[in-house]
Design an enzyme around this catalytic site. Structure first.
Site, PDB file in Angstrom:
ATOM      1  N   SER A 110       0.844  -1.196   0.000  1.00 35.01           N
ATOM      2  CA  SER A 110       0.000   0.000   0.000  1.00 35.01           C
ATOM      3  C   SER A 110       0.886   1.255   0.000  1.00 35.01           C
ATOM      4  O   SER A 110       1.673   1.441  -0.924  1.00 35.01           O
ATOM      5  CB  SER A 110      -0.958  -0.052   1.200  1.00 35.01           C
ATOM      6  N   ASP A 257      -9.553  -6.268  -4.011  1.00 38.74           N
ATOM      7  CA  ASP A 257      -8.723  -5.275  -3.344  1.00 38.74           C
ATOM      8  C   ASP A 257      -9.241  -3.861  -3.592  1.00 38.74           C
ATOM      9  O   ASP A 257      -9.717  -3.546  -4.690  1.00 38.74           O
ATOM     10  CB  ASP A 257      -7.313  -5.405  -3.930  1.00 38.74           C
ATOM     11  N   HIS A 284      -7.235  -6.150   0.181  1.00 39.52           N
ATOM     12  CA  HIS A 284      -6.009  -5.392   0.421  1.00 39.52           C
ATOM     13  C   HIS A 284      -5.074  -6.148   1.368  1.00 39.52           C
ATOM     14  O   HIS A 284      -3.868  -5.891   1.377  1.00 39.52           O
ATOM     15  CB  HIS A 284      -6.394  -4.035   1.016  1.00 39.52           C
TER      16      HIS A 284
END
Length: 306
Positions: A110, A257, A284
């Protein structure tokens, strides 16, 4: 029994916490892990310990400054991409001088992947560039915050109408405590961020205590929710600079995601020679939902680029 080492590295007048899981067998380079947020900590990524346990590779984590065990007071006058890039360079110097690890792989998840891409690009983001990077894994990360925000709002629209409206209203009036907002947030997170709520994960995979300064760092860098980018990362983009990355790169993401296939594809298409692994049913937190498969995919890639 997995060997673990931990300690602190001086940085910016404070201390950066690190943890090393496992040891490197001959011919294997360590994997340095960059956590997300901005403002999270390393705990949620510790499913990667499986790489150390199964494949004989040291996995190194650190809590970015102001996050987790790298305690600081709030410092909005210093938070920003350059600070976190300076810290990454400092951690790498420490690993080289302390453990002899001047060459390694990195995995950024991320925001950590955004940090990794900036580091691999080098100038104009950072003067140190990417010397000694054997490879890079960009895990569920955007190259453009504008596209990320567009996709987050698109996903939000698939929620029941009353949930979509509750989240939109909260971003207008700033009240995220209403029960309907909390319920809508939980549903969005279940669909796209993690199928397992943080407080239901094994103890080693979530933070042991609240982190108000980390939360404040997130609000400063991102904004008040996943659906507004009003902080320092507003309109952040490396799309035009991706072609300059010459580090072998693996892009990973989950089919469900919040880093949607469109977001991941922009990264994979932009970095020359990048490979993309899309995990069915993953969110995610796909690395924690499918740890055996995820770790095997990452390890195979690392072995190709020792």
């Amino acid at each position: 029994m997995l060997k673990e080492r931990e300690g602190y590295n001086p940085f910016a007048g404070y201390q950066t916490y690190y943890r090393v899981a496992g040891e490197c067998q001959p011919g294997r380079l360590p994997l340095l892990v960059l956590h997300g947020g901005p403002g999270a900590a390393h705990y949620y990524l510790q499913s990667l310990d499986g790489i150390a346990e199964k494949y004989g590779r040291a996995v190194v984590y650190y809590d970015q400054i102001s996050c987790g065990r790298s305690k600081t007071p709030p410092m909005p006058e210093r938070w920003g991409c350059s600070l976190f890039l300076d810290e990454l360079a400092c951690v790498r110097t420490y690993l080289a001088t302390t453990f002899g690890w001047d060459r390694l792989h990195i995995l950024g998840q991320s925001w950590g992947g955004m940090l990794g891409m900036m580091y691999a690009i080098g100038e104009p983001w950072h003067e140190h560039g990417h010397e000694g990077l054997a490879s890079m894994v960009v895990a569920s990360s955007p190259a453009s915050m504008d596209l990320w925000l567009h996709e987050a709002i698109r996903l939000r629209h698939y929620l029941p109408r009353e949930m979509d409206e509750a989240l939109a209203q909260a971003d207008v009036d700033g009240d995220y405590t209403r029960p309907e907002v909390r319920a809508a947030t939980a549903e969005y997170y279940r669909r796209h961020v993690s199928k397992v709520p943080e407080d239901e994960r094994p103890a080693n995979l979530h933070s042991p205590e609240p982190d108000p300064v980390g939360d404040e760092c997130y609000h400063f860098m991102q904004g008040m929710s996943e659906f507004v980018v009003t902080g320092a990362l507003s309109h952040w983009s490396v799309v035009d600079q991706l072609p300059t990355i010459d580090v072998p790169t693996l892009v990973t993401s989950g089919a469900a995601d919040e880093c949607t296939p469109l977001v991941a594809k922009q990264v994979a298409d932009g970095i020359p020679g990048a490979r993309w692994e899309l995990f069915p049913d993953g969110t995610h937190w796909v690395h924690g939902e499918q740890p055996e498969r995820y770790n095997a995919v990452v390890e195979r890639f690392l072995e190709e680029h020792e």
